[in-house]
Design an enzyme around this catalytic site. Structure first.
Site, short mmCIF file in Angstrom:
data_model
loop_
_atom_site.label_atom_id
_atom_site.label_comp_id
_atom_site.label_asym_id
_atom_site.label_seq_id
_atom_site.Cartn_x
_atom_site.Cartn_y
_atom_site.Cartn_z
N THR A 1 37.78 42.43 44.63
CA THR A 1 37.17 41.59 45.67
C THR A 1 38.13 41.57 46.86
O THR A 1 38.10 42.47 47.70
CB THR A 1 36.88 40.17 45.17
N LYS B 1 41.38 42.40 37.87
CA LYS B 1 41.17 42.05 39.28
C LYS B 1 41.54 40.59 39.48
O LYS B 1 41.44 39.77 38.55
CB LYS B 1 39.74 42.30 39.72
N THR C 1 42.26 34.32 32.28
CA THR C 1 42.34 34.36 33.73
C THR C 1 41.67 35.59 34.31
O THR C 1 41.67 36.64 33.70
CB THR C 1 43.79 34.36 34.21
N GLU D 1 46.67 36.70 47.50
CA GLU D 1 46.27 36.60 48.90
C GLU D 1 47.36 36.03 49.80
O GLU D 1 47.79 34.89 49.63
CB GLU D 1 45.03 35.69 49.00
N ASN E 1 41.90 32.31 53.30
CA ASN E 1 41.03 31.38 52.58
C ASN E 1 40.30 30.40 53.49
O ASN E 1 39.57 29.54 53.01
CB ASN E 1 41.83 30.65 51.51
N SER F 1 34.85 33.08 49.94
CA SER F 1 35.10 33.88 48.74
C SER F 1 35.10 32.96 47.55
O SER F 1 35.10 31.76 47.68
CB SER F 1 36.42 34.62 48.84
#
Lengths: 383, 383
Positions: free
Chosen positions: A146, A168, A179, A259, A378, A383
Site C-alpha cells: 500500500t 506488507k 501484525t 511511513e 498521514n 489510508s
C-alpha cells in the site's frame, strides 16, 4: 522467491483494477501439498475487518489450500455487504482451483469503510489463478503493497527444508497479537498444531515487539502454510528458530519502511522482573510522542524516557534506573550522568538501553521516530 | 487578577535569572488568611519531580501558607542534590515570610534532568517576597510560562466569595490525576477536607479529561488554597460547581495553546456502560496518532476512530457504533453513512461524537491534532 522459495507453492501477483493507479493489487498463493497444514495469528483489535472474521473460521481446522490478498481496500466496517464480498472472493478462488472455499484464507488492506467491488475481485481471482507459477512470489509480494516503498521478503533454509515469507506494512504498526499482512510458506512436513506453536513463539518476539506508531490495525494477519513437499520433519526447535529469523527479518524490513521515519529505534529494557514487564516498559517509551520527536531532532532527551516509563505499573524504582543512548549512559540511578552532547543520534539505527535493576528479565521493542514526513503522509492521504 | 482575585492573597512574578532569556521565571503566592486550608492533587506518574515529593508531604496536613513556582527547570531526576534545592527554596520562602517551611509548597517546570542553581532561587525568593502585592496575580501567571504563548487565568464569583486561578502547560498534557502547574485561590471559608473533595471532583472532569499528546508529566500539580477572608462558607455544591468552571476554563486555555496544534478536538462518547468506559474509549481516540494526523489534514477518516476504540476492553459492539464528525454522521452501525465530503473540518473547534449504544454513560476527552508544528517544537528544542 519469497513465498515460492519453499517447494509445493505457486503464487501470482496481478493488477486486478482495485487500485485506481493500475498497480499490482491482488496476490494469490496456492499450496499444492501434499500437506495443507496451516496456522495463523490475527489482530487483537476488536474492530476486525471482514477478511479477518472469515479467515479465523477457515484456519480453525488447521487446513488451508490457498490464500488471496488484495490491496486497495481494507473491507473493514463495510457491513454485511462487505462480508459478502470476502465470501464471494473465497468462493471464486475455490471454484477456479476446484478446492473448498473453507480452505481459502482472505486478506485485505487499504482504506477502512469503503466497499470493494466484488465483480472486480472475482475477475481478478480468475486472472490470478491463470498466472500461478512457482516463481510468482515476487509479484505476490508487490501486489500487497500500500504505502510501502519496497516489497518485503525473507527466506531461511534448514536441513532439507525451506521457509520463505512476504510482508506488507508501513503504518498502523502496533500489533496486539499478530501484525500487518504476512504470509510464510514452508515445505517442511509439520502438522497444524506444531505450526501454530512455532508461529506463536516466533511472532511473540518479532511482530509483537514492533510498535512503529502505536496504532493497531483492523486487518493484521500472519499466516504460515506448510506443503510438506520436502518430506522432511524438522526438529521443533530448529524450525521455530528459523521461523523466528524469517519473522524478525520481515519485521525489521517493516520498521525500516515505516511511513516518514528517519530513525529505527531499538528500545532494550534490561533488569525487569518479568519479560512482560520489560515489554510494557519498552512499549511505553515507544509510544511517547515527545520521546519520538526528540529522536527525530537528534536530541538525547532522556528525561522523556523516564517520564514515559513512570506511567507504567511495572515493578521498579524510577530513581535507580540507568538510561543509555547509542552506548552513552546519560542517566545513572535516576540522575544526570554523561553529558547529552556525547550522544550521536545522527545514524538511523538508534539504541536506547533502559536498565531497571529490578530483576533478571529483558526485552526489546522496536519503534520509529515522529517526523514531519509521518505527519505529512498521514494527514495528506486517506489510508 | 487571577490568583489575587480572591481576598487574602498576595502574589509576585519576577525574573530571578533561572531562564537565560531574562524572562519572568519565579512566582510566589502568599495566603494571608485568616485560614490556611489547602488541598492539592499531583501527577500519577511514578517518575515524580523533587518538588512533587516535597509538596505531597507539605499538603498532607491540609495547611499551606505559600506556594513558590519556578519555570526554567523541572528539578526532576536530579537526585539528592535536586531535592536539597527544593528544600532550600521552601526554607528561603519560610525565612523571608516568617512562616514554617512545612507550610510552603514548591512547583518547578522545564527540562528534566538538569540541576537548578539553589543560590539563584534563594535570591529570587527574597526579591519576590519584597514585591508581593494584592495585584501580583498577572505577573505570577506569566512567571510560570514555559512554551506557553499566553498566560492562562480564570475567575468565578459566588455569593460573597471568589475563586481565581492560573495555569501553565503546552506539552506533556495527559494527566493521570492532576495536570500541569495550576494554582487556584479562594476567599471562601472551607476546611481542607472540603477543599480536597471539591478539588478532586473538579479536576476529574476537567484537567483529567485533557489529553493533548498522551505524555504524562513528572511535575503536574493542581493546588487550591483558601484564605477564608470573605468569612463566607459556601454550599459545597455551589463551590464545587464554580471550582469546576474555573478548572474547565483553564483546561480549555491549555488545550487552545497546546504546542503546534491547529485543532481543538472534543471527543464525546455516549452510550457507554460506565463513565470510566466512556473515558477509556474517548482517550483511545485522543491518543491515536493516525486519527490526530487525519484531523490536521481535515480528513474525516472515521475508520481510524473505530480502529482506535477497538483496542479498548470497554464493553460495546464495534459493529453497532455510530460516529459523527462536526455534526455529520459518517458511520452508522459500523458501516459507511453520510459521505466524507459532507464533513467540514476547517474550523479549529472539532467535535467527534462516538455513540456506542451499550449503556447510559457519557464523557468527553479533549485533545489536539498532530501537526508539523508539534513535531517541530518537540524535536528542535529541549523541553
Amino acid at each position: 522467491m519469497t513465498v515460492t522459495a519453499a517447494a509445493g507453492f505457486e503464487a501470482a501477483g496481478i493488477a486486478a483494477g482495485i487500485k485506481r493507479t493500475g498497480a499490482l493489487d491482488l496476490a494469490l498463493i496456492l499450496n499444492r501439498g501434499p500437506s495443507a497444514a496451516a496456522a495463523a495469528v490475527f489482530t487483537s483489535n476488536r474492530a476486525k475487518a471482514n477478511p479477518i472474521i472469515w479467515s479465523q473460521q477457515v484456519v480453525a481446522d488447521g487446513r488451508v489450500r490457498a490464500i488471496v490478498l488484495n490491496s486497495g481496500g481494507a473491507n473493514c466496517f463495510t457491513g454485511h455487504q462487505g462480508f459478502q464480498v470476502t465470501h464471494r472472493t473465497a468462493e471464486a478462488v475455490a471454484s477456479a482451483l476446484d478446492i473448498g472455499a473453507g480452505d481459502v484464507l482472505v486478506c485485505s488492506t487499504g482504506l477502512i469503510g469503503e466497499q470493494l467491488d466484488g465483480e472486480v475481485l472475482e475477475e481478478g481471482v480468475v486472472s490470478a489463478v491463470a498466472r500461478l507459477t512457482t516463481d510468482g512470489g515476487d509479484n505476490a509480494a508487490r501486489a500487497i503493497m500500500t504505502t510501502d516503498s519496497v516489497p518485503k521478503t525473507a527466506v531461511r533454509t534448514g536441513d532439507g527444508w525451506t521457509i520463505g515469507g512476504m510482508a506488507k506494512g508501513a503504518g498502523m504498526l502496533a500489533p496486539g497479537l499478530a501484525t500487518m499482512l504476512v504470509v510464510i510458506t514452508t515445505d517442511a512436513d509439520l502438522p497444524a498444531s506444531d505450526l501454530d506453536q512455532a508461529l506463536r513463539a516466533a511472532t511473540r518476539v518479532s511482530f509483537d515487539r514492533l510498535d512503529s506508531d502505536g496504532c493497531m490495525s483492523t486487518n493484521d494477519q500472519v499466516t504460515l502454510m506448510a506443503s510438506g513437499s520436502s518430506g522432511v520433519v524438522p526438529e521443533a526447535s530448529a524450525f521455530t528458530e528459523a521461523l523466528t529469523e524469517v519473522c524478525l527479518d520481515l519485521a525489521m524490513q517493516l520498521l525500516a519502511d515505516a511511513e516518514g521515519a528517519s530513525h529505527e529505534i531499538a528500545i532494550e529494557v534490561r533488569g525487569a522482573v518479568t519479560e512482560d514487564d520489560a515489554v510494557t516498559v519498552a512499549r511505553s517509551v515507544a509510544r511517547n510522542n515527545l520521546f519520538k520527536a526528540a529522536i527525530f531532532g537528534n536530541d538525547p532527551n532522556w528525561g522523556r524516557v523516564l517520564a514515559a516509563i513512570g506511567t507504567t505499573d511495572a515493578p521498579f524504582d524510577p530513581y535507580l534506573v540507568d538510561v543509555s543512548m547509542n552506548g552513552v549512559r546519560v542517566c545513572h540511578a535516576g540522575g544526570p550522568d554523561a553529558p547529552r552532547e556525547d550522544v550521536d543520534l545522527t545514524p538511523r539505527a538508534t539504541h536506547v538501553l533502559v536498565e531497571l535493576h529490578a530483576g533478571p528479565a529483558s526485552a526489546t521493542v522496536w519503534t520509529n521516530d515522529l517526523t514531519h514526513d509521518y505527519v505529512h503522509e498521514n494527514s495528506a492521504y486517506s489510508s
